[in-house]
Design an enzyme around this catalytic site. Structure first.
Site, PDB file in Angstrom:
ATOM      1  N   ARG A 115      -1.989  10.874   9.197  1.00 13.74           N
ATOM      2  CA  ARG A 115      -2.594   9.846   8.312  1.00 13.74           C
ATOM      3  C   ARG A 115      -4.544  10.499   8.917  1.00 13.74           C
ATOM      4  O   ARG A 115      -5.715   9.863   9.333  1.00 13.74           O
ATOM      5  CB  ARG A 115      -2.384   8.562   8.757  1.00 13.74           C
ATOM      6  CG  ARG A 115      -0.907   7.928   8.090  1.00 13.74           C
ATOM      7  CD  ARG A 115      -1.487   7.715   6.390  1.00 13.74           C
ATOM      8  NE  ARG A 115      -2.439   6.401   6.336  1.00 13.74           N
ATOM      9  CZ  ARG A 115      -3.009   5.989   5.377  1.00 13.74           C
ATOM     10  NH1 ARG A 115      -2.124   6.337   4.558  1.00 13.74           N
ATOM     11  NH2 ARG A 115      -3.624   4.685   6.034  1.00 13.74           N
TER      12      ARG A 115
ATOM     13  N   HIS B 236      -4.041  12.264  -0.252  1.00  8.73           N
ATOM     14  CA  HIS B 236      -2.650  10.866   0.078  1.00  8.73           C
ATOM     15  C   HIS B 236      -2.335  11.063   1.292  1.00  8.73           C
ATOM     16  O   HIS B 236      -1.640  12.337   0.529  1.00  8.73           O
ATOM     17  CB  HIS B 236      -2.077  10.137  -1.481  1.00  8.73           C
ATOM     18  CG  HIS B 236      -1.171   9.730  -0.854  1.00  8.73           C
ATOM     19  ND1 HIS B 236      -1.201   8.628  -1.038  1.00  8.73           N
ATOM     20  CD2 HIS B 236       0.326   9.810  -0.913  1.00  8.73           C
ATOM     21  CE1 HIS B 236       0.076   7.858  -0.648  1.00  8.73           C
ATOM     22  NE2 HIS B 236       0.717   8.868  -0.474  1.00  8.73           N
TER      23      HIS B 236
HETATM   24  O1  CDP Z   1      -5.084   5.945   0.885  1.00 12.60           O
HETATM   25  P1  CDP Z   1      -4.614   4.416   1.986  1.00 12.60           P
HETATM   26  O2  CDP Z   1      -3.080   4.429   2.117  1.00 12.60           O
HETATM   27  O3  CDP Z   1      -5.710   5.078   2.954  1.00 12.60           O
HETATM   28  O4  CDP Z   1      -5.220   2.820   1.401  1.00 12.60           O
HETATM   29  P2  CDP Z   1      -4.614   2.287   0.136  1.00 12.60           P
HETATM   30  O5  CDP Z   1      -5.096   1.025   0.430  1.00 12.60           O
HETATM   31  O6  CDP Z   1      -3.058   2.558   0.304  1.00 12.60           O
HETATM   32  O7  CDP Z   1      -4.627   2.472  -1.237  1.00 12.60           O
HETATM   33  C1  CDP Z   1      -4.247   3.839  -2.195  1.00 12.60           C
HETATM   34  C2  CDP Z   1      -5.792   3.955  -2.844  1.00 12.60           C
HETATM   35  O8  CDP Z   1      -6.146   2.833  -4.198  1.00 12.60           O
HETATM   36  C3  CDP Z   1      -6.790   5.102  -2.015  1.00 12.60           C
HETATM   37  O9  CDP Z   1      -6.441   6.049  -1.494  1.00 12.60           O
HETATM   38  C4  CDP Z   1      -7.578   4.778  -2.623  1.00 12.60           C
HETATM   39  O10 CDP Z   1      -7.591   5.829  -3.432  1.00 12.60           O
HETATM   40  C5  CDP Z   1      -7.245   3.428  -3.484  1.00 12.60           C
HETATM   41  N1  CDP Z   1      -8.139   2.316  -2.965  1.00 12.60           N
HETATM   42  C6  CDP Z   1      -9.226   1.485  -3.949  1.00 12.60           C
HETATM   43  O11 CDP Z   1      -9.013   2.646  -4.956  1.00 12.60           O
HETATM   44  N2  CDP Z   1     -10.119   0.854  -3.864  1.00 12.60           N
HETATM   45  C7  CDP Z   1      -9.773   0.152  -2.819  1.00 12.60           C
HETATM   46  N3  CDP Z   1     -10.651  -0.809  -2.202  1.00 12.60           N
HETATM   47  C8  CDP Z   1      -8.235   0.170  -1.871  1.00 12.60           C
HETATM   48  C9  CDP Z   1      -7.932   1.640  -2.655  1.00 12.60           C
HETATM   49 MG    MG Z   2      -0.966   4.146   0.852  1.00  4.04          MG
END
Ligand code: CDP
Ligand code: MG
Length: 136
Positions: free
Chosen positions: A88, A118
């Site tokens: 992360r 991811h």
């Molecule tokens: O990937 P990460 O865990 O950092 O973020 P998440 O909050 O779990 O969201 C999963 C994925 O959704 C993100 O990596 C983004 O690609 C997408 N996302 C998005 O398109 N728009 C947002 N406002 C938040 C997340």
């Molecule tokens: Mg996530």
């Protein structure tokens, strides 16, 4: 104290499309991760919906699932001490605009949706996500 952990990493369609997978795999190796398993796949929308079901109620869920199933991805089982947190940290913030210098999302991410990688966010989710892609 540190524990050897395994985590799921995905090189997302935007990065595979730009042929960045070898460069990103080297970033993991140079940061102490061992790539235990990997495969390049193209998942269906239904599989993406299942993978991201934790986000089902979010406004971005449909676009996210369309996106993850839009082209080939590389899924990897990464291992090192504290792999989940270290991955992360290496990835950086979800929005590349907010990600720190040197992180993968800062270097390679294009936008909050096309953010190149991811990574599992907890021990519990790492197990679920590794099983999702690698359970034989
Ligand atoms: O990937 P990460 O865990 O950092 O973020 P998440 O909050 O779990 O969201 C999963 C994925 O959704 C993100 O990596 C983004 O690609 C997408 N996302 C998005 O398109 N728009 C947002 N406002 C938040 C997340
Ligand atoms: Mg996530």
């Amino acid at each position: 104290m540190s524990d050897i952990e395994q985590t799921l990493s995905i090189i997302k369609p935007d990065a595979v499309e730009r042929n960045l997978q070898d460069q990103i795999k080297n970033e993991f190796k140079n940061n102490g991760f061992e790539i235990i398993k990997e495969k390049k796949i193209h998942i269906s929308k239904e599989e993406a919906e299942k993978f991201y079901k934790v986000h089902v109620s979010k406004p971005f869920y449909n676009d996210l699932c369309n996106y993850l199933s839009s082209g080939p991805i590389v899924v990897m089982n990464l291992q090192r001490d504290n792999a989940i947190l270290e991955n992360r940290k290496l990835m950086g913030a979800t929005n590349p605009k907010d990600a720190e210098e040197g992180t993968l999302r800062k270097k390679y991410g294009l936008s909050i949706d096309k953010n190149s990688v991811h990574g599992s966010d907890s021990v519990e989710n790492a197990k679920i996500e590794l099983d999702f892609f690698f359970k034989d």
